[in-house]
Design a protein around this motif. Structure first.
Motif, PDB file in Angstrom:
ATOM      1  N   GLU A 154     -34.897 -22.853   2.100  1.00 18.91           N
ATOM      2  CA  GLU A 154     -35.402 -23.924   2.954  1.00 18.91           C
ATOM      3  C   GLU A 154     -34.307 -24.936   3.297  1.00 18.91           C
ATOM      4  N   ALA A 155     -33.382 -25.153   2.375  1.00 17.63           N
ATOM      5  CA  ALA A 155     -32.276 -26.082   2.599  1.00 17.63           C
ATOM      6  C   ALA A 155     -31.159 -25.458   3.434  1.00 17.63           C
ATOM      7  N   GLY A 156     -31.256 -24.161   3.718  1.00 13.39           N
ATOM      8  CA  GLY A 156     -30.234 -23.490   4.518  1.00 13.39           C
ATOM      9  C   GLY A 156     -28.961 -23.185   3.755  1.00 13.39           C
ATOM     10  N   ILE A 157     -29.012 -23.199   2.450  1.00 15.98           N
ATOM     11  CA  ILE A 157     -27.822 -22.971   1.616  1.00 15.98           C
ATOM     12  C   ILE A 157     -27.582 -21.486   1.381  1.00 15.98           C
TER      13      ILE A 157
ATOM     14  N   PRO B 208     -22.026 -27.833   0.982  1.00 14.52           N
ATOM     15  CA  PRO B 208     -23.266 -28.373   1.535  1.00 14.52           C
ATOM     16  C   PRO B 208     -23.540 -29.802   1.085  1.00 14.52           C
ATOM     17  N   ALA B 209     -24.399 -30.485   1.838  1.00 17.36           N
ATOM     18  CA  ALA B 209     -24.822 -31.830   1.464  1.00 17.36           C
ATOM     19  C   ALA B 209     -25.400 -31.800   0.057  1.00 17.36           C
ATOM     20  N   GLY B 210     -25.124 -32.818  -0.702  1.00 14.93           N
ATOM     21  CA  GLY B 210     -25.637 -32.892  -2.065  1.00 14.93           C
ATOM     22  C   GLY B 210     -24.689 -32.326  -3.102  1.00 14.93           C
ATOM     23  N   VAL B 211     -23.538 -31.827  -2.655  1.00 18.80           N
ATOM     24  CA  VAL B 211     -22.557 -31.274  -3.590  1.00 18.80           C
ATOM     25  C   VAL B 211     -21.272 -32.078  -3.464  1.00 18.80           C
ATOM     26  N   ALA B 212     -20.947 -32.794  -4.518  1.00 16.38           N
ATOM     27  CA  ALA B 212     -19.679 -33.511  -4.579  1.00 16.38           C
ATOM     28  C   ALA B 212     -18.704 -32.602  -5.295  1.00 16.38           C
TER      29      ALA B 212
END
Length: 167
Positions: A120-123, A150-154
């Motif tokens: 769903e997050a497209g990852i 992806p967004a949410g990964v530092a």
């Protein structure tokens, strides 16, 4: 917050995890099952959208997980020991994130409670991959998306030691 209230991936080292804990870190993205190419001169890794023939392209899980090494002899078994040197897993991989001291992102199934959250997050690779049985030349299928952060990964940059390619 007491340590007992923290999730296991924040309190247990990769090498101390049980088999069940270790296996649950896999988010089911399917990116590790994509064929990669390594430039012999620069050592750079190039991802393709070509998946191992055993990967179910819809679920992004191995269709023969328990017997995969018999069917695909060069399939790599991820262990804490080889994670120290591995450089071909995608930056969103939970094993890499935990190895590098990061937390799991919100879309990881262990955080969301749903195996579908990664899709769903497209990852994941759902809808982006083709089977090696249909691909032809790997060079014709180079893509950037598996290596994108992806967004949410530092991410922290790691120094890489020279190594031999496991594939």
């Amino acid at each position: 917050m007491a340590d007992s209230a923290l999730p296991f991936w924040q309190t247990t080292s990769l090498s101390d995890m049980s088999k069940e804990q270790w296996e649950s870190l896999c988010d089911g993205c399917g990116k590790c099952c994509l064929h990669k190419l390594r430039d012999e001169e620069t050592d750079a890794i190039y991802f393709t959208n070509v998946a191992c023939r055993l990967l179910d392209l819809e679920s992004c899980r191995c269709s023969s997980y328990e017997t995969r090494f018999r069917k695909v002899p060069d399939c790599v078994s991820l262990t804490p020991d080889i994670l120290a040197d591995i450089d071909w897993l995608p930056p969103s991989c939970a094993y890499i994130l935990i190895r590098d001291g990061q937390d799991l992102p919100e879309w990881h199934p262990l955080r969301s409670g749903s195996a579908e959250s990664i899709h769903e997050a497209g990852i994941s690779g759902r809808g982006k991959m083709i089977s090696e049985r249909e691909a032809g030349l790997l060079e014709d299928h180079l893509v950037d998306w598996p290596a994108e952060i992806p967004a949410g990964v530092a991410r922290k940059k790691r120094r890489r030691k020279p190594r031999k390619t496991p594939w």
